[in-house]
Design an enzyme around this catalytic site. Structure first.
Site, short mmCIF file in Angstrom:
data_model
loop_
_atom_site.label_atom_id
_atom_site.label_comp_id
_atom_site.label_asym_id
_atom_site.label_seq_id
_atom_site.Cartn_x
_atom_site.Cartn_y
_atom_site.Cartn_z
CG ASP A 163 -26.32 -25.94 1.36
OD1 ASP A 163 -25.20 -26.39 1.65
OD2 ASP A 163 -26.33 -24.61 1.32
CD GLU A 390 -25.30 -22.25 -7.13
OE1 GLU A 390 -26.29 -21.54 -7.68
OE2 GLU A 390 -25.32 -22.53 -6.11
#
Ligand code: DGY
Length: 420
Positions: A163, A390
């Site tokens: 992103d 993550e």
């Protein structure tokens, strides 16, 4: 090792809802994400094929009539995510976002089918999956390369999956922020704000989304009117690999397709040109602003995964990759640490991501076995030490972002249980 394998399976099962799996249990992503789900399905296939096929089936149940598979499927009407299903306001059978994500599912499905060594008769049960994936890849060609240039555009940074990569800084700087934004972020209350995208990034993400909503997510209009339209090396590499894997599956079931075959040749030719072997640089094209972007991002090396025929280009790619990560303790940083945009902790601007390592490993294992082994070993060591986060610092290995992250667990299992 044994304990980590158990913990990985438990992590996936704990994150599993009745028919799909959340990316994490930390409330950060309370829905089904497209490429997360594909990696998760691959992880399951190493110990529970039923869960794997259910995951895929559920993801495909959200496919739009035109063929697009959305980047998020909101199976539950939960408001604890921004932008939530109401803010997107689209999807038919399943509420969804109005944009897509890397079509990694084609490649995952091929791996699952090949590893199961299924007979051609048994493979029949996969036909519906294969045809839905075909429709999805055709959608990309039709709506993301309407002029048939051979390269696919993405229209929102969220479509890349990486992103807030510095790859998008230049095109994003041009985005005018909507004057009437009212959204409230939740992500930076769950994860430390210095590990998440900035406010200005979110203002722009939501502004682009609002613009698409005004166009009723009409894919034709979106391509020509989007304020963000970028041809990205990493995305096109994943797309080319997906096309090749779809082509393999179609041949396997005697459904060979000349349209796909032709586009593979064109896509490969154009993609190869985005790498300059002499200067060892990659070029992304900002179509909206008619300019190019050169950022040393790990996603450029997804080109290795696309299995280009050109051996000398592959050799240069490997040489560049060795230079790219050379001094780092933990590989691979998402952005080269020498670059001015590098940030050790912030989301896609520096940290190590397990899916990137897995993609690169897949690309290396047929081209440089020794190097591939190193990547595998170091990835496994990092995950065993820091567990399923993550993302991780390439300097200290520190685990960041969400905990119990599904694709880190899934791909750890794939690294460790699946011996090539
Ligand atoms: C997020 O919420 O950060 C996701 O990556 C968007 O898709």
């Amino acid at each position: 090792m044994k304990n980590t394998i158990k913990f990985a399976k438990r992590t996936l099962i704990n994150n599993r809802r009745s028919k799909y799996t959340l990316p994490t249990n930390t409330k950060l992503y309370p829905a089904q994400w497209n490429w997360d789900s594909a990696f998760i399905a691959l992880g399951y296939s190493n110990f529970n094929l039923d869960y794997s096929l259910k995951e895929i089936d559920t993801l495909l149940s959200g496919q739009w009539e035109d063929g697009m598979i959305p980047h998020i499927l909101f199976h539950i009407k939960d408001l604890n995510y921004t932008p939530n299903y109401k803010a997107w306001n689209c999807g038919k059978k399943v509420s969804s976002s109005g944009i897509t994500q890397p079509p990694i599912l084609a490649s995952v499905l091929r791996l699952i089918i090949e590893r199961q060594k299924l007979s051609q008769k048994k493979i029949k049960k996969f036909y519906p999956f294969i045809f839905k994936i075909k429709k999805c890849l055709e959608w990309f060609i039709k709506y993301r390369d309407p002029k048939r240039t051979g390269l696919i555009s993405i229209l929102h940074p969220w479509e890349s999956g990486y992103d807030n990569s510095p790859l998008w800084d230049k095109p994003m700087n041009k985005i005018k922020i909507d004057s009437k934004l009212t959204y409230k972020r939740k992500d930076n209350k769950i994860v430390s704000p210095d590990q998440r995208p900035l406010k200005i990034d979110y203002d722009r993400y939501v502004s682009i989304k609002n613009h698409f909503k005004k166009m009723n997510y009409d894919p034709k209009k979106m391509y020509y009117k989007s304020k963000f339209n970028v041809v990205d090396v990493g995305f096109n590499s994943l797309f080319l690999k997906a096309l090749k894997d779809l082509d393999f599956l179609l041949d396997y079931i005697n459904e060979s397709n000349s349209f796909i075959k032709k586009y593979i040749i064109l896509n490969e030719k154009k993609l190869t040109k985005l790498f300059n072997p002499k200067k060892m640089t990659f070029k992304n094209k900002d179509l909206r602003n008619n300019t190019s972007v050169k950022i040393p991002s790990i996603t450029n090396f997804f080109m290795l995964y696309s299995d280009l025929k050109n051996k000398s280009v592959n050799r240069s790619l490997i040489k560049s990759l060795k230079k790219y990560y050379k001094n780092e303790k933990y590989l691979f940083p998402s952005v080269s640490p020498g670059h001015e945009s590098f940030e050790e902790k912030r989301y896609w601007r520096g940290p190590v991501w397990i899916n990137c390592n897995w993609i690169i490993y897949q690309g290396l294992k047929t081209k440089d076995k020794k190097f591939a082994k190193i990547v595998k070993k170091r990835t496994i060591n990092l995950v065993e030490k820091k567990k399923f986060r993550e993302y991780y610092s390439c300097k200290s290995g520190l685990g960041m972002g969400a905990k119990n992250f599904s694709w880190s667990a899934a791909l750890y299992l794939d690294f460790i249980l699946n011996r090539p």
